[in-house]
Design an enzyme around this catalytic site. Structure first.
Site, PDB file in Angstrom:
ATOM      1  N   PRO A   1      -2.123  -1.659   1.395  1.00 33.56           N
ATOM      2  CA  PRO A   1      -1.333  -0.557   1.947  1.00 33.56           C
ATOM      3  C   PRO A   1      -0.532   0.320   1.074  1.00 33.56           C
ATOM      4  O   PRO A   1      -0.412  -0.523   0.114  1.00 33.56           O
ATOM      5  CB  PRO A   1      -0.239  -1.523   2.730  1.00 33.56           C
ATOM      6  N   ASN A   2      -0.700   2.069   1.350  1.00 37.18           N
ATOM      7  CA  ASN A   2       0.235   3.085   0.563  1.00 37.18           C
ATOM      8  C   ASN A   2      -1.027   3.020  -0.186  1.00 37.18           C
ATOM      9  O   ASN A   2      -0.464   4.032  -0.897  1.00 37.18           O
ATOM     10  CB  ASN A   2       1.175   1.912   0.060  1.00 37.18           C
TER      11      ASN A   2
ATOM     12  N   ARG B   1       2.302   9.113  -4.646  1.00 39.07           N
ATOM     13  CA  ARG B   1       3.529   7.901  -4.060  1.00 39.07           C
ATOM     14  C   ARG B   1       3.710   7.446  -5.827  1.00 39.07           C
ATOM     15  O   ARG B   1       3.721   6.547  -6.202  1.00 39.07           O
ATOM     16  CB  ARG B   1       2.958   7.125  -3.310  1.00 39.07           C
TER      17      ARG B   1
ATOM     18  N   TYR C   1       3.649   3.918 -10.680  1.00 39.61           N
ATOM     19  CA  TYR C   1       2.300   3.763 -10.325  1.00 39.61           C
ATOM     20  C   TYR C   1       1.385   4.907 -10.771  1.00 39.61           C
ATOM     21  O   TYR C   1      -0.206   4.511 -10.719  1.00 39.61           O
ATOM     22  CB  TYR C   1       2.084   3.891  -8.111  1.00 39.61           C
TER      23      TYR C   1
ATOM     24  N   ASN D   1      -6.455  -5.282  -5.050  1.00 37.47           N
ATOM     25  CA  ASN D   1      -5.260  -4.716  -4.327  1.00 37.47           C
ATOM     26  C   ASN D   1      -4.444  -4.981  -3.560  1.00 37.47           C
ATOM     27  O   ASN D   1      -4.799  -4.176  -2.644  1.00 37.47           O
ATOM     28  CB  ASN D   1      -4.998  -3.254  -5.377  1.00 37.47           C
TER      29      ASN D   1
ATOM     30  N   ALA E   1       1.846  -4.452  -1.203  1.00 37.24           N
ATOM     31  CA  ALA E   1       3.190  -5.387  -0.641  1.00 37.24           C
ATOM     32  C   ALA E   1       2.619  -6.239  -0.366  1.00 37.24           C
ATOM     33  O   ALA E   1       3.048  -7.693   0.000  1.00 37.24           O
ATOM     34  CB  ALA E   1       4.070  -4.203   0.265  1.00 37.24           C
TER      35      ALA E   1
ATOM     36  N   HIS F   1       2.991 -10.220  -1.360  1.00 36.73           N
ATOM     37  CA  HIS F   1       3.620 -11.003  -1.303  1.00 36.73           C
ATOM     38  C   HIS F   1       4.416 -11.583  -0.250  1.00 36.73           C
ATOM     39  O   HIS F   1       5.472 -12.630  -0.168  1.00 36.73           O
ATOM     40  CB  HIS F   1       5.020  -9.682  -2.293  1.00 36.73           C
TER      41      HIS F   1
ATOM     42  N   ASP G   1      -5.622 -16.540   3.272  1.00 35.48           N
ATOM     43  CA  ASP G   1      -6.605 -17.714   4.622  1.00 35.48           C
ATOM     44  C   ASP G   1      -7.683 -17.171   4.245  1.00 35.48           C
ATOM     45  O   ASP G   1      -8.290 -18.289   3.993  1.00 35.48           O
ATOM     46  CB  ASP G   1      -5.855 -18.478   5.787  1.00 35.48           C
TER      47      ASP G   1
ATOM     48  N   GLU H   1      -7.067 -10.740  -8.319  1.00 32.70           N
ATOM     49  CA  GLU H   1      -6.108  -9.891  -7.874  1.00 32.70           C
ATOM     50  C   GLU H   1      -5.452  -9.181  -8.616  1.00 32.70           C
ATOM     51  O   GLU H   1      -5.589  -9.476  -9.926  1.00 32.70           O
ATOM     52  CB  GLU H   1      -4.601 -10.734  -7.677  1.00 32.70           C
TER      53      GLU H   1
ATOM     54  N   HIS I   1      -2.960  -5.256  -9.305  1.00 32.51           N
ATOM     55  CA  HIS I   1      -1.668  -4.813  -9.436  1.00 32.51           C
ATOM     56  C   HIS I   1      -1.912  -3.666 -10.998  1.00 32.51           C
ATOM     57  O   HIS I   1      -1.892  -3.756 -11.628  1.00 32.51           O
ATOM     58  CB  HIS I   1      -0.497  -5.172  -9.249  1.00 32.51           C
ATOM     59  N   LEU I   2      -1.433  -2.101  -9.484  1.00 33.43           N
ATOM     60  CA  LEU I   2      -1.490  -1.598 -10.961  1.00 33.43           C
ATOM     61  C   LEU I   2      -0.151  -1.463 -11.980  1.00 33.43           C
ATOM     62  O   LEU I   2      -0.155  -0.789 -13.377  1.00 33.43           O
ATOM     63  CB  LEU I   2      -1.311   0.162 -10.337  1.00 33.43           C
ATOM     64  N   SER I   3       1.050  -1.689 -11.350  1.00 30.79           N
ATOM     65  CA  SER I   3       2.073  -2.295 -12.188  1.00 30.79           C
ATOM     66  C   SER I   3       2.089  -3.494 -12.415  1.00 30.79           C
ATOM     67  O   SER I   3       1.986  -4.583 -11.460  1.00 30.79           O
ATOM     68  CB  SER I   3       3.469  -2.199 -10.983  1.00 30.79           C
TER      69      SER I   3
ATOM     70  N   ARG J   1       9.303  -6.828 -11.936  1.00 32.43           N
ATOM     71  CA  ARG J   1       9.602  -6.017 -11.310  1.00 32.43           C
ATOM     72  C   ARG J   1      10.728  -6.429 -10.306  1.00 32.43           C
ATOM     73  O   ARG J   1      11.270  -7.778 -10.636  1.00 32.43           O
ATOM     74  CB  ARG J   1       8.105  -4.756  -9.411  1.00 32.43           C
TER      75      ARG J   1
ATOM     76  N   ARG K   1       7.936  -9.291  -5.499  1.00 34.74           N
ATOM     77  CA  ARG K   1       7.498  -8.985  -6.177  1.00 34.74           C
ATOM     78  C   ARG K   1       6.652  -9.725  -7.054  1.00 34.74           C
ATOM     79  O   ARG K   1       5.956 -10.268  -7.715  1.00 34.74           O
ATOM     80  CB  ARG K   1       7.726  -7.725  -6.851  1.00 34.74           C
TER      81      ARG K   1
END
Length: 144
Positions: free
Chosen positions: A10-11, A18, A23, A74, A77, A80, A87, A98, A100-102, A107, A111
């Site tokens: 998402p996002n 954004r 990001y 990625n 959200a 978390h 599953d 896994e 993540h950009l940040s 943070r 998170r």
């Protein structure tokens, strides 16, 4: 030829506009182009998918079985919050990196918990768009 699914949650369709202070200004299309150029140098096949819907991401993980050798995820959200994604990864029995950009550990406290980490090969975070190249390399190395 190694085949990898690059799955974005998402996002991430809003990358570039954004929260650029978190990001960056690189768009999802820019990231896909970066990944494609990197993959072409190493004879890797990539497929990209992005969705803001948890069920669509789960379906993509299920559909990757028998089609792809692994997944770079990625989950945004959902990292978390989503036991369902955790599953799905366990059920698909494919290696997942896994991403993540940040740096999620630098943070907000919420998170710091990842439901993906326990079922992933490893986690890459904090390197911006370059993290995707690192994740591809890590997955290929893991696959041997």
């Amino acid at each position: 030829m190694t085949s990898i699914l690059i799955l974005n949650g998402p996002n991430l369709n809003l990358l570039g506009t954004r929260q650029p202070e978190v990001y960056g200004t690189t768009t999802l299309t820019d990231i896909e182009n970066l990944c494609t150029a990197h993959a072409n140098k190493h004879n890797i096949e990539l497929k990209f998918f992005q969705s803001n819907h948890e069920g669509a991401l789960i379906d993509a993980i299920h559909d990757a079985r028998g089609t792809h050798d692994g997944i770079v995820l990625n989950a945004g959200a959902y990292t978390h919050t989503s036991v369902a994604l955790m599953d799905a990864i366990s059920s698909a029995a494919l290696p997942v990196i896994e991403l993540h950009l940040s740096n999620i550990h630098a943070r907000e406290e919420f998170r710091h918990k990842s439901f993906i980490a326990p079922v992933a090969v490893g986690q890459i975070c904090g390197f911006g768009a370059h993290g995707y190249e690192l994740a591809i390399d890590a997955l290929v190395r893991h696959l041997g």
